[in-house]
Design a protein around this motif. Structure first.
Motif, PDB file in Angstrom:
ATOM      1  N   ALA A 112       6.328   9.274   9.722  1.00 55.27           N
ATOM      2  CA  ALA A 112       6.780   7.952  10.174  1.00 55.27           C
ATOM      3  C   ALA A 112       5.893   6.842   9.620  1.00 55.27           C
ATOM      4  CB  ALA A 112       6.808   7.897  11.696  1.00 55.27           C
ATOM      5  N   LYS A 113       4.623   7.149   9.318  1.00 47.96           N
ATOM      6  CA  LYS A 113       3.680   6.132   8.861  1.00 47.96           C
ATOM      7  C   LYS A 113       3.297   6.268   7.387  1.00 47.96           C
ATOM      8  CE  LYS A 113       1.436   5.802  13.368  1.00 47.96           C
ATOM      9  NZ  LYS A 113       0.221   6.125  14.121  1.00 47.96           N
ATOM     10  N   CYS A 114       3.553   7.435   6.790  1.00 51.15           N
ATOM     11  CA  CYS A 114       3.027   7.715   5.450  1.00 51.15           C
ATOM     12  C   CYS A 114       4.137   7.807   4.404  1.00 51.15           C
ATOM     13  CB  CYS A 114       2.233   9.018   5.463  1.00 51.15           C
ATOM     14  SG  CYS A 114       0.801   8.929   6.563  1.00 51.15           S
ATOM     15  N   ASP A 115       3.781   7.369   3.181  1.00 45.63           N
ATOM     16  CA  ASP A 115       4.694   7.459   2.046  1.00 45.63           C
ATOM     17  C   ASP A 115       4.542   8.805   1.342  1.00 45.63           C
ATOM     18  OD1 ASP A 115       5.694   4.604   2.062  1.00 45.63           O
ATOM     19  OD2 ASP A 115       3.542   4.274   1.921  1.00 45.63           O
ATOM     20  N   ILE A 116       3.328   9.348   1.327  1.00 40.15           N
ATOM     21  CA  ILE A 116       3.073  10.685   0.790  1.00 40.15           C
ATOM     22  C   ILE A 116       2.585  11.518   1.971  1.00 40.15           C
ATOM     23  CG2 ILE A 116       1.730  12.077  -0.816  1.00 40.15           C
ATOM     24  CD1 ILE A 116       1.550   9.615  -2.633  1.00 40.15           C
ATOM     25  N   VAL A 117       3.319  12.587   2.285  1.00 40.97           N
ATOM     26  CA  VAL A 117       3.067  13.362   3.494  1.00 40.97           C
ATOM     27  C   VAL A 117       2.592  14.768   3.128  1.00 40.97           C
ATOM     28  CG1 VAL A 117       4.102  14.270   5.608  1.00 40.97           C
ATOM     29  CG2 VAL A 117       4.839  12.050   4.722  1.00 40.97           C
ATOM     30  N   PHE A 118       1.489  15.189   3.761  1.00 37.56           N
ATOM     31  CA  PHE A 118       0.952  16.534   3.613  1.00 37.56           C
ATOM     32  C   PHE A 118       1.121  17.282   4.923  1.00 37.56           C
ATOM     33  CE2 PHE A 118      -1.435  14.157   0.420  1.00 37.56           C
ATOM     34  CZ  PHE A 118      -1.254  14.967  -0.687  1.00 37.56           C
ATOM     35  N   SER A 119       1.264  18.593   4.841  1.00 39.84           N
ATOM     36  CA  SER A 119       1.420  19.393   6.053  1.00 39.84           C
ATOM     37  C   SER A 119       0.117  20.073   6.478  1.00 39.84           C
ATOM     38  CB  SER A 119       2.510  20.446   5.839  1.00 39.84           C
ATOM     39  OG  SER A 119       2.152  21.302   4.763  1.00 39.84           O
ATOM     40  N   HIS A 120      -0.897  20.088   5.605  1.00 36.45           N
ATOM     41  CA  HIS A 120      -2.139  20.799   5.910  1.00 36.45           C
ATOM     42  C   HIS A 120      -2.820  20.187   7.131  1.00 36.45           C
ATOM     43  CE1 HIS A 120      -5.998  22.775   5.462  1.00 36.45           C
ATOM     44  NE2 HIS A 120      -5.368  23.628   4.648  1.00 36.45           N
ATOM     45  N   THR A 167       0.842  -1.197   0.000  1.00 36.87           N
ATOM     46  CA  THR A 167       0.000   0.000   0.000  1.00 36.87           C
ATOM     47  C   THR A 167       0.876   1.246   0.000  1.00 36.87           C
ATOM     48  OG1 THR A 167      -0.120   0.316   2.397  1.00 36.87           O
ATOM     49  CG2 THR A 167      -1.724  -1.188   1.422  1.00 36.87           C
ATOM     50  N   VAL A 168       0.296   2.349  -0.431  1.00 38.73           N
ATOM     51  CA  VAL A 168       0.927   3.659  -0.300  1.00 38.73           C
ATOM     52  C   VAL A 168       0.030   4.449   0.640  1.00 38.73           C
ATOM     53  CG1 VAL A 168       1.546   5.791  -1.496  1.00 38.73           C
ATOM     54  CG2 VAL A 168       1.994   3.581  -2.581  1.00 38.73           C
ATOM     55  N   ARG A 169       0.566   4.771   1.809  1.00 41.86           N
ATOM     56  CA  ARG A 169      -0.219   5.472   2.820  1.00 41.86           C
ATOM     57  C   ARG A 169      -0.025   6.976   2.699  1.00 41.86           C
ATOM     58  NH1 ARG A 169      -0.570   1.622   8.134  1.00 41.86           N
ATOM     59  NH2 ARG A 169      -2.018   0.190   7.129  1.00 41.86           N
ATOM     60  N   ILE A 170      -1.130   7.710   2.912  1.00 42.53           N
ATOM     61  CA  ILE A 170      -1.135   9.165   2.750  1.00 42.53           C
ATOM     62  C   ILE A 170      -1.681   9.801   4.018  1.00 42.53           C
ATOM     63  CG2 ILE A 170      -1.992  11.092   1.360  1.00 42.53           C
ATOM     64  CD1 ILE A 170      -2.379   9.085  -0.943  1.00 42.53           C
ATOM     65  N   GLY A 171      -0.995  10.842   4.484  1.00 42.67           N
ATOM     66  CA  GLY A 171      -1.433  11.576   5.671  1.00 42.67           C
ATOM     67  C   GLY A 171      -0.377  12.575   6.086  1.00 42.67           C
ATOM     68  N   ARG A 172      -0.431  13.032   7.341  1.00 43.59           N
ATOM     69  CA  ARG A 172       0.514  14.034   7.855  1.00 43.59           C
ATOM     70  C   ARG A 172       1.706  13.417   8.563  1.00 43.59           C
ATOM     71  NH1 ARG A 172      -3.369  16.537  10.849  1.00 43.59           N
ATOM     72  NH2 ARG A 172      -2.010  16.343  12.631  1.00 43.59           N
ATOM     73  N   ASP A 173       1.615  12.167   9.020  1.00 45.25           N
ATOM     74  CA  ASP A 173       2.664  11.559   9.838  1.00 45.25           C
ATOM     75  C   ASP A 173       3.758  10.945   8.959  1.00 45.25           C
ATOM     76  OD1 ASP A 173       4.267  10.080  11.551  1.00 45.25           O
ATOM     77  OD2 ASP A 173       2.597   9.211  12.665  1.00 45.25           O
TER      78      ASP A 173
END
Length: 176
Positions: A39-47, A31-37
């Motif tokens: 440590a846990k996500c491959d695509i990271v957003f700051s919003h 999987t490709v995880r998306i979020g702000r963290d």
């Protein structure tokens, strides 16, 4: 053949794209995880409207399609205008995923030919004699971006052709 999914979004006024390919290494295999963290996500957003671990995108081998899965009970994503409170939704070219106030567009879903190993080997540099011998064959690192083969000595220096880090590169056998 391998499947690829290309995402695009704008964050802090900058347009960004990311191509996902089934089978590539990620923080949560498959999987490709998306979020702000980070440590846990491959695509990271700051919003701040995006959850720490918001959604994951994966390739469904059985159906031969990409899908997005909600990982949050509260703050569910919108997929193509519909709330994805539970489960998963199929992704197509043109699909839109809203994570809080961030909009991600699926730019393209495509089948891509994978170069035969022999073709890749012919385009790579000769293996330096300093590489550790492993019988009749030796090993090198295949760049995840340009697919050229580098000797293990390049691990800290990066790909000599495109500069990509080789830390996550696949180890491949090189014929003598």
């Amino acid at each position: 053949m391998t499947s690829q999914l290309t995402l695009a979004w704008t964050e802090a006024g900058v347009r960004q794209t990311q191509t996902i390919e089934n089978g590539l290494p990620t923080k949560n295999p498959g999987t490709v995880r998306i979020g702000r963290d980070p440590a846990k996500c491959d695509i990271v957003f700051s919003h701040p409207s995006v959850s720490g671990l918001h959604v994951e995108i994966f390739f469904n081998q059985e159906l031969q399609e990409y899908a997005v899965r909600n990982l949050r009970e509260s703050n569910p994503p919108l997929v193509d205008g519909k709330i994805l409170a539970r489960g998963e939704a199929k992704l197509n070219s043109g699909s839109r995923i809203h994570l809080g106030q961030v909009q991600i567009e699926v730019v393209k879903v495509a089948e891509v030919e994978v170069a035969a190993p022999l073709t890749v080997l012919l385009s790579g540099p000769p293996v330096e004699s300093s590489s550790p011998p492993t019988g009749p064959s030796s090993y090198g690192l295949q760049c995840p971006k340009c697919n050229r083969i580098s000797p293990y000595a390049q691990l800290n220096a990066g790909c000599p052709w495109c500069g990509t880090s080789l830390a996550a590169a696949a180890s491949v056998m090189i014929s003598p």
